[in-house]
Design an enzyme around this catalytic site. Structure first.
Site, PDB file in Angstrom:
ATOM      1  N   SER A  45      -4.896   4.043   5.172  1.00  0.00           N
ATOM      2  CA  SER A  45      -5.138   5.004   6.251  1.00  0.00           C
ATOM      3  C   SER A  45      -3.906   5.152   7.135  1.00  0.00           C
ATOM      4  CB  SER A  45      -6.364   4.606   7.080  1.00  0.00           C
ATOM      5  OG  SER A  45      -6.216   3.316   7.627  1.00  0.00           O
ATOM      6  N   GLU A  46      -3.154   4.043   7.348  1.00  0.00           N
ATOM      7  CA  GLU A  46      -1.896   4.144   8.077  1.00  0.00           C
ATOM      8  C   GLU A  46      -0.858   3.183   7.515  1.00  0.00           C
ATOM      9  OE1 GLU A  46      -3.868   6.698  10.926  1.00  0.00           O
ATOM     10  OE2 GLU A  46      -4.534   4.774  10.158  1.00  0.00           O
ATOM     11  N   THR A  47       0.370   3.651   7.545  1.00  0.00           N
ATOM     12  CA  THR A  47       1.538   2.813   7.325  1.00  0.00           C
ATOM     13  C   THR A  47       2.364   2.838   8.597  1.00  0.00           C
ATOM     14  OG1 THR A  47       1.594   3.200   4.939  1.00  0.00           O
ATOM     15  CG2 THR A  47       3.647   2.499   5.971  1.00  0.00           C
TER      16      THR A  47
END
Length: 288
Positions: A45-47
């Site tokens: 979902s996020e890096t």
């Protein structure tokens, strides 16, 4: 070029729970399009990308860093769980010597400080204003059908729509609710809404642990069908439920299949402290 990269499960102390985020340490500036390519490759979902502020900085001694967050399709202005994951990597893997870290972000300066039972994030607190149900009825109907709704609010700062389900529902109802996210970007394409929060008043303790409120979070507009545990959503939820419950300190649970716990404390300066744990599950080197 080889970059150190980690994956940490945030808002949990157990691996394979909470919300996984990739964390990439940047010694030097990265080509702008490479951030998005790496985030797409990691497909979480996020890096998060931690950037040194000055050439003489280092990840062990310095206390202030740049921080950016990317979903697989776009950069986002705030991500709590990836900030928690980034802090955990610096504190626990890189052995940063400071008790408090400052991150310079699109949402201003965010701080993370060590605590005995986790890491405390100092985040903005965003008010949620009453929203005319009829203006968002199509969106809600598409997402949750005929599920009974008790309240609707909107956060213009974050472009998140908060939908409180009827108090007649239980935690298990929210956990098992089938939410149609696939069609939401077509139903709401004005840019007003970038995230949908479903929330429910908590239940008293008994056989299960007591929580003040429950939630689930959906952001197909930015390429995330359902986010397992969402710090940015709780910058809105904290404001809403503090008013509803008359409390400054709350214990929240996000009811995704992975699940995650958040300890919330509203601050006198109008911000919110959100405490959680993190479990680092992977470390390696990324070749770009």
């Amino acid at each position: 070029m080889k970059l150190p990269i980690f994956v940490a499960d945030a808002f949990t102390t157990k691996t394979f729970h909470g919300n996984p985020a990739a964390v990439c340490l940047l010694e030097n500036k990265l080509d702008e399009d490479m951030h998005q390519k790496i985030a797409r490759e990691m497909n979480l979902s996020e890096t998060a990308f931690i950037q040194k502020q000055h050439p003489t900085d280092n990840f062990t001694q310095s206390s202030c860093f740049g921080l950016r967050w990317f979903t697989p399709v776009s950069e986002v202005p705030l991500c709590g769980h990836a900030t928690l994951a980034s802090s955990a990597v610096l504190f626990h893997k890189i052995k940063n010597v400071n008790s408090t870290l400052t991150f310079v972000t699109l949402s201003g300066e965010l701080k993370a400080r060590r605590a005995e039972d986790g890491i405390i994030l100092d985040l903005p607190l965003y008010p949620a204003h009453p929203q005319d149900f009829h203006e968002v009825a199509d969106l809600i109907k598409t997402a949750i059908g005929d599920t009974l709704v008790q309240d609707t609010c909107y956060s213009p700062d974050t472009r998140k729509l908060l939908v409180r389900l009827s108090d007649t529902y239980s935690r298990s109802f929210l956990e098992n609710l089938k939410v149609n996210t696939q069609n939401l970007p077509q139903v709401e394409n004005t840019g007003k809404v970038k995230g949908l929060i479903l929330t429910l008043k908590g239940e008293a303790g008994g056989k299960t642990q007591a929580f003040d409120f429950y939630s689930r979070y959906f952001a197909p507009w930015v390429g995330v069908a359902e986010d397992p545990v969402t710090g940015s959503a709780h910058t809105v939820l904290s404001s809403y439920w503090s008013q509803q419950l008359g409390k400054k300190n709350m214990h929240a649970f996000q009811c995704s299949s992975r699940g995650g716990e958040l300890e919330i404390s509203l601050r006198p300066d109008g911000r919110v402290d959100i405490r959680g744990g993190a479990a680092i599950v992977l470390e390696g080197t990324l070749t770009v």
